[in-house]
Write a protein that holds these residues in place. Sequence first.
Motif, PDB file in Angstrom:
ATOM      1  N   SER A 168     -35.755  65.958  31.519  1.00 12.85           N
ATOM      2  CA  SER A 168     -36.500  65.491  30.341  1.00 12.85           C
ATOM      3  C   SER A 168     -37.288  64.207  30.589  1.00 12.85           C
ATOM      4  N   ASN A 169     -37.211  63.655  31.791  1.00 12.07           N
ATOM      5  CA  ASN A 169     -37.923  62.429  32.132  1.00 12.07           C
ATOM      6  C   ASN A 169     -38.840  62.739  33.315  1.00 12.07           C
ATOM      7  N   PHE A 170     -40.153  62.807  33.065  1.00 11.42           N
ATOM      8  CA  PHE A 170     -41.038  63.318  34.107  1.00 11.42           C
ATOM      9  C   PHE A 170     -42.384  62.595  34.115  1.00 11.42           C
ATOM     10  N   ASP A 171     -43.007  62.585  35.290  1.00 11.67           N
ATOM     11  CA  ASP A 171     -44.314  61.955  35.470  1.00 11.67           C
ATOM     12  C   ASP A 171     -45.416  62.857  34.941  1.00 11.67           C
ATOM     13  N   VAL A 172     -46.498  62.229  34.464  1.00 13.99           N
ATOM     14  CA  VAL A 172     -47.657  62.985  33.982  1.00 13.99           C
ATOM     15  C   VAL A 172     -48.943  62.334  34.477  1.00 13.99           C
ATOM     16  N   LYS A 173     -49.961  63.153  34.672  1.00 15.48           N
ATOM     17  CA  LYS A 173     -51.309  62.659  34.973  1.00 15.48           C
ATOM     18  C   LYS A 173     -52.287  63.459  34.130  1.00 15.48           C
ATOM     19  N   ILE A 174     -53.053  62.746  33.327  1.00 14.86           N
ATOM     20  CA  ILE A 174     -53.985  63.385  32.392  1.00 14.86           C
ATOM     21  C   ILE A 174     -55.402  63.090  32.850  1.00 14.86           C
ATOM     22  N   THR A 175     -56.184  64.140  33.048  1.00 18.27           N
ATOM     23  CA  THR A 175     -57.573  64.008  33.474  1.00 18.27           C
ATOM     24  C   THR A 175     -58.465  64.812  32.547  1.00 18.27           C
ATOM     25  N   GLU A 176     -59.765  64.714  32.755  1.00 19.80           N
ATOM     26  CA  GLU A 176     -60.710  65.482  31.947  1.00 19.80           C
ATOM     27  C   GLU A 176     -60.454  66.972  32.108  1.00 19.80           C
ATOM     28  N   GLU A 177     -60.090  67.399  33.329  1.00 12.18           N
ATOM     29  CA  GLU A 177     -59.835  68.811  33.585  1.00 12.18           C
ATOM     30  C   GLU A 177     -58.458  69.244  33.095  1.00 12.18           C
ATOM     31  N   ASN A 178     -57.544  68.305  32.905  1.00 10.90           N
ATOM     32  CA  ASN A 178     -56.169  68.631  32.520  1.00 10.90           C
ATOM     33  C   ASN A 178     -55.704  67.698  31.394  1.00 10.90           C
ATOM     34  N   PRO A 179     -56.192  67.935  30.152  1.00  5.82           N
ATOM     35  CA  PRO A 179     -55.833  67.039  29.046  1.00  5.82           C
ATOM     36  C   PRO A 179     -54.531  67.419  28.354  1.00  5.82           C
ATOM     37  N   GLU A 180     -53.837  68.430  28.878  1.00  7.16           N
ATOM     38  CA  GLU A 180     -52.661  68.967  28.208  1.00  7.16           C
ATOM     39  C   GLU A 180     -51.475  69.000  29.172  1.00  7.16           C
ATOM     40  N   ILE A 181     -50.315  68.607  28.679  1.00  6.37           N
ATOM     41  CA  ILE A 181     -49.079  68.630  29.467  1.00  6.37           C
ATOM     42  C   ILE A 181     -48.127  69.643  28.838  1.00  6.37           C
ATOM     43  N   LYS A 182     -47.635  70.587  29.657  1.00  5.68           N
ATOM     44  CA  LYS A 182     -46.671  71.576  29.186  1.00  5.68           C
ATOM     45  C   LYS A 182     -45.377  71.420  29.976  1.00  5.68           C
ATOM     46  N   LYS A 183     -44.247  71.519  29.268  1.00  7.62           N
ATOM     47  CA  LYS A 183     -42.961  71.350  29.931  1.00  7.62           C
ATOM     48  C   LYS A 183     -41.912  72.228  29.258  1.00  7.62           C
ATOM     49  N   GLN A 184     -41.128  72.933  30.087  1.00  9.00           N
ATOM     50  CA  GLN A 184     -40.010  73.740  29.588  1.00  9.00           C
ATOM     51  C   GLN A 184     -38.711  73.010  29.912  1.00  9.00           C
ATOM     52  N   LEU A 185     -37.881  72.810  28.889  1.00 15.81           N
ATOM     53  CA  LEU A 185     -36.686  71.979  29.042  1.00 15.81           C
ATOM     54  C   LEU A 185     -35.460  72.681  28.474  1.00 15.81           C
ATOM     55  N   GLY A 186     -34.289  72.205  28.889  1.00 17.09           N
ATOM     56  CA  GLY A 186     -33.041  72.659  28.306  1.00 17.09           C
ATOM     57  C   GLY A 186     -32.733  74.118  28.564  1.00 17.09           C
ATOM     58  N   GLY A 187     -31.964  74.711  27.657  1.00 14.85           N
ATOM     59  CA  GLY A 187     -31.586  76.106  27.773  1.00 14.85           C
ATOM     60  C   GLY A 187     -30.278  76.402  27.075  1.00 14.85           C
ATOM     61  N   GLY A 188     -30.238  77.561  26.389  1.00 15.97           N
ATOM     62  CA  GLY A 188     -28.994  78.020  25.790  1.00 15.97           C
ATOM     63  C   GLY A 188     -28.769  77.614  24.350  1.00 15.97           C
ATOM     64  N   TYR A 189     -29.765  77.030  23.703  1.00 19.18           N
ATOM     65  CA  TYR A 189     -29.616  76.618  22.314  1.00 19.18           C
ATOM     66  C   TYR A 189     -30.723  77.248  21.456  1.00 19.18           C
ATOM     67  N   ASN A 190     -30.378  77.485  20.178  1.00 14.85           N
ATOM     68  CA  ASN A 190     -31.357  78.053  19.250  1.00 14.85           C
ATOM     69  C   ASN A 190     -32.237  76.990  18.606  1.00 14.85           C
TER      70      ASN A 190
END
Length: 288
Positions: free
Chosen positions: A79-101
């Motif tokens: 849940s703690n991660f680096d990001v780099k946002i550029t004109e070509e990549n203005p969106e950050i997607k991340k899948q976290l956790g597991g096993g909960y509703n």
Amino acid sequence: MMGEAIEFKSGTYLVNTAAGILDTRTKNGITCVWRGIVDQSGKLNCTWEFDWDKLERQGVDKLVGRIFVKSQTSPIYGSNFDVKITEENPEIKKQLGGGYNAYNVSYECSLIPHYENPSYDEMFEPSDKNDAILVVDGKKLHVSKAFLSYHSEYFRSLFSSNFKEGQMDEIPIGEVSYEDFALLLSTFYPNPVFPNDRTVETLLEMGRRFLVSSAVSSAEHHLISNSIIENEKMLWLADKHGMSKLLEKCVRRINTVEKAKKLKKSKEYKTLSDATKLKVYERLMNFI
């Protein structure tokens, strides 16, 4: 070159299989829209979409930092991660956790703006269009006398036959850094580089010293149209450098007693001219 970190901190939200937009925040020219949903496997899928068009217009090339997602009820891995946002990549997607509703989550984000660095050395390379050499900080700038003289009374006088410098093969320019001087020239020579909040104050100082009115006009246009500098400092810049349009806009922004009190408490207020203080006082009288 890097700017100061821009911090985001959300509230806590319940994310489940039906969740969508969780949080929208704007700070220092960046708008962040946070979306979240839990998929069939019980993983938390988050998306951060950044709108930073205003910072791009100010010369920011990219945003670099970290995002930290916190859960109030269940552990989240990675849940703690680096990001780099550029004109070509203005969106950050991340899948976290597991096993909960469902997850009760919040996030914190810290982003550092990175500014583009113009290649001044390439701008002022030797060319058959140039007929003068200026020496600043030991570096040579190849320029056109006619072009610089058209934009500045300072250069018009410098290149005049009435001054010894006008007869020199290489003309030294003292008491100024290469970066600041090149910044000034780059606003009109050879292809204009527009000011941003990082450079505008230096540009105003250089424009006044070397009598380049177009640089001051360009800086005023930026401050009126694109800047996110606080109104108190912007008013001070307008007063100091005689930018009447900007001054009037800054005074109009003081439309509550609270804003007037904030101005009076600021460090900039003490150095304002009496004429500008009077404008602020007259403006304030409209709300009493």
